[in-house]
Each structure stands twice: as C-alpha cells, then as structure tokens.
Design a protein around this motif. Structure first.
Motif, PDB file in Angstrom:
ATOM      1  N   GLU A 291       0.755  -1.040   0.080  1.00  0.00           N
ATOM      2  CA  GLU A 291       0.240  -0.010   0.131  1.00  0.00           C
ATOM      3  C   GLU A 291       0.894   1.225  -0.146  1.00  0.00           C
ATOM      4  O   GLU A 291       0.461   2.148  -0.666  1.00  0.00           O
ATOM      5  CB  GLU A 291      -0.851   0.018   1.311  1.00  0.00           C
ATOM      6  CG  GLU A 291      -2.184  -0.846   0.917  1.00  0.00           C
ATOM      7  CD  GLU A 291      -3.055  -1.252   2.097  1.00  0.00           C
ATOM      8  OE1 GLU A 291      -2.508  -0.456   3.188  1.00  0.00           O
ATOM      9  OE2 GLU A 291      -3.733  -2.050   2.090  1.00  0.00           O
TER      10      GLU A 291
ATOM     11  N   ALA B 215       2.482   1.651  -3.651  1.00  0.00           N
ATOM     12  CA  ALA B 215       1.338   2.074  -4.569  1.00  0.00           C
ATOM     13  C   ALA B 215       0.952   3.643  -4.185  1.00  0.00           C
ATOM     14  O   ALA B 215       1.165   4.417  -5.337  1.00  0.00           O
ATOM     15  CB  ALA B 215       0.058   1.664  -4.100  1.00  0.00           C
ATOM     16  N   ARG B 216       1.159   4.029  -2.989  1.00  0.00           N
ATOM     17  CA  ARG B 216       1.265   5.671  -2.932  1.00  0.00           C
ATOM     18  C   ARG B 216       2.180   6.259  -3.472  1.00  0.00           C
ATOM     19  O   ARG B 216       2.185   7.351  -4.039  1.00  0.00           O
ATOM     20  CB  ARG B 216       1.084   5.866  -1.109  1.00  0.00           C
ATOM     21  CG  ARG B 216      -0.257   5.774  -0.750  1.00  0.00           C
ATOM     22  CD  ARG B 216      -0.489   6.447   0.850  1.00  0.00           C
ATOM     23  NE  ARG B 216      -0.055   5.480   1.746  1.00  0.00           N
ATOM     24  CZ  ARG B 216      -0.685   4.419   2.311  1.00  0.00           C
ATOM     25  NH1 ARG B 216      -2.195   4.267   1.737  1.00  0.00           N
ATOM     26  NH2 ARG B 216      -0.502   3.708   3.104  1.00  0.00           N
TER      27      ARG B 216
ATOM     28  N   LEU C  54       1.868   6.611  -6.972  1.00  0.00           N
ATOM     29  CA  LEU C  54       1.122   7.450  -7.697  1.00  0.00           C
ATOM     30  C   LEU C  54       1.335   8.904  -7.242  1.00  0.00           C
ATOM     31  O   LEU C  54       0.931   9.850  -7.983  1.00  0.00           O
ATOM     32  CB  LEU C  54      -0.311   7.225  -6.977  1.00  0.00           C
ATOM     33  CG  LEU C  54      -0.761   5.815  -7.218  1.00  0.00           C
ATOM     34  CD1 LEU C  54      -2.163   5.649  -6.506  1.00  0.00           C
ATOM     35  CD2 LEU C  54      -1.135   5.671  -8.727  1.00  0.00           C
TER      36      LEU C  54
ATOM     37  N   PHE D  64       5.156  -6.921  -5.981  1.00  0.00           N
ATOM     38  CA  PHE D  64       3.936  -5.838  -6.331  1.00  0.00           C
ATOM     39  C   PHE D  64       3.116  -6.422  -7.245  1.00  0.00           C
ATOM     40  O   PHE D  64       1.801  -6.176  -7.048  1.00  0.00           O
ATOM     41  CB  PHE D  64       4.759  -4.620  -6.699  1.00  0.00           C
ATOM     42  CG  PHE D  64       3.799  -3.468  -6.860  1.00  0.00           C
ATOM     43  CD1 PHE D  64       3.544  -2.622  -5.693  1.00  0.00           C
ATOM     44  CD2 PHE D  64       3.208  -3.218  -8.019  1.00  0.00           C
ATOM     45  CE1 PHE D  64       2.739  -1.546  -5.655  1.00  0.00           C
ATOM     46  CE2 PHE D  64       2.383  -2.311  -8.195  1.00  0.00           C
ATOM     47  CZ  PHE D  64       2.043  -1.262  -7.052  1.00  0.00           C
TER      48      PHE D  64
ATOM     49  N   THR E 230      -0.908  -6.585  -6.566  1.00  0.00           N
ATOM     50  CA  THR E 230      -1.798  -5.974  -7.386  1.00  0.00           C
ATOM     51  C   THR E 230      -2.302  -6.393  -8.639  1.00  0.00           C
ATOM     52  O   THR E 230      -3.200  -5.933  -9.145  1.00  0.00           O
ATOM     53  CB  THR E 230      -1.222  -4.396  -7.586  1.00  0.00           C
ATOM     54  OG1 THR E 230      -0.087  -4.583  -8.318  1.00  0.00           O
ATOM     55  CG2 THR E 230      -0.744  -3.745  -6.426  1.00  0.00           C
TER      56      THR E 230
ATOM     57  N   PRO F 108       4.900  -2.399 -11.171  1.00  0.00           N
ATOM     58  CA  PRO F 108       5.050  -1.182 -10.712  1.00  0.00           C
ATOM     59  C   PRO F 108       4.934  -0.344 -11.672  1.00  0.00           C
ATOM     60  O   PRO F 108       4.351   0.796 -11.581  1.00  0.00           O
ATOM     61  CB  PRO F 108       6.241  -1.306  -9.824  1.00  0.00           C
ATOM     62  CG  PRO F 108       6.540  -2.595  -9.536  1.00  0.00           C
ATOM     63  CD  PRO F 108       6.057  -3.283 -10.488  1.00  0.00           C
TER      64      PRO F 108
ATOM     65  N   TYR G  21       1.472   0.029 -13.129  1.00  0.00           N
ATOM     66  CA  TYR G  21       0.538   0.758 -12.187  1.00  0.00           C
ATOM     67  C   TYR G  21       0.942   2.224 -12.313  1.00  0.00           C
ATOM     68  O   TYR G  21      -0.151   2.748 -12.305  1.00  0.00           O
ATOM     69  CB  TYR G  21       0.902   0.176 -10.865  1.00  0.00           C
ATOM     70  CG  TYR G  21       0.052   0.671  -9.673  1.00  0.00           C
ATOM     71  CD1 TYR G  21      -0.925  -0.285  -9.574  1.00  0.00           C
ATOM     72  CD2 TYR G  21       0.544   1.666  -8.994  1.00  0.00           C
ATOM     73  CE1 TYR G  21      -1.763   0.126  -8.324  1.00  0.00           C
ATOM     74  CE2 TYR G  21      -0.529   2.237  -7.925  1.00  0.00           C
ATOM     75  CZ  TYR G  21      -1.651   1.294  -7.727  1.00  0.00           C
ATOM     76  OH  TYR G  21      -2.573   1.736  -6.512  1.00  0.00           O
ATOM     77  N   ARG G  22       1.849   2.676 -12.387  1.00  0.00           N
ATOM     78  CA  ARG G  22       2.249   4.136 -12.453  1.00  0.00           C
ATOM     79  C   ARG G  22       1.784   4.633 -13.763  1.00  0.00           C
ATOM     80  O   ARG G  22       1.121   5.860 -13.902  1.00  0.00           O
ATOM     81  CB  ARG G  22       3.735   4.459 -12.168  1.00  0.00           C
ATOM     82  CG  ARG G  22       3.978   6.118 -12.232  1.00  0.00           C
ATOM     83  CD  ARG G  22       5.544   6.318 -12.102  1.00  0.00           C
ATOM     84  NE  ARG G  22       5.596   6.421 -10.737  1.00  0.00           N
ATOM     85  CZ  ARG G  22       6.876   6.494 -10.220  1.00  0.00           C
ATOM     86  NH1 ARG G  22       8.079   6.073 -10.806  1.00  0.00           N
ATOM     87  NH2 ARG G  22       7.134   6.687  -9.047  1.00  0.00           N
TER      88      ARG G  22
END
Length: 75
Positions: free
Chosen positions: A23, A26-27, A30, A55, A59, A63, A66-67
């Motif tokens: 988590e 992920a923060r 982002l 990761f 998820t 990563p 995700y970004r």
C-alpha cells in the motif's frame, strides 16, 4: 500475539507487513516521481526484482505499469 493479530485483522504479522508495504509502495508510485528502486528500498525491500514480483503478485500489475495506468487516468 500472532493469534490476537489474526483474530483482530485476519492477517498474520508477515501478511500485514506485506500489505502495508504494498500500500505504501502504491502511494509512492502515484504521488512521487521516485524511481522504482528508491520506492522498493523505502518500503523495506533490498532487492528490486523481489519487490517488483511481490508488487505484481499483490496488485496484479507491475509497478511501472501501475504508475503508467494511473498517469493515463483522467482526473
């Protein structure tokens, strides 16, 4: 202690720690331009490859993807 934690939040200490790290990562992904390596180190991973694998397992997406996906989402 393990039993109480599992009864309270439904996770073992290791599962709780992994969830927290993912988590936080992920923060970071982002909300910062930090490198994947810097993020991995900041959330407690010594190995970027292990971080990326973990990761993605957590998820369902790497990563970097995700970004990228977050950046392409309209506000």
């Amino acid at each position: 202690m393990v039993r109480v934690l599992r009864q309270t939040i439904g996770l073992s200490p290791a599962e709780f720690l992994m969830q927290y790290r993912m988590e936080e990562a992920a923060r970071w992904l982002l909300n910062t331009d930090a490198s994947i390596e810097k993020i991995a180190l900041s959330v407690g991973f010594q190995n970027i490859y292990y971080f990326s694998t973990s990761f993605k397992k957590y998820t369902g997406i790497a990563p970097t993807k995700y970004r990228q996906n977050a950046a392409s989402q309209p506000d």
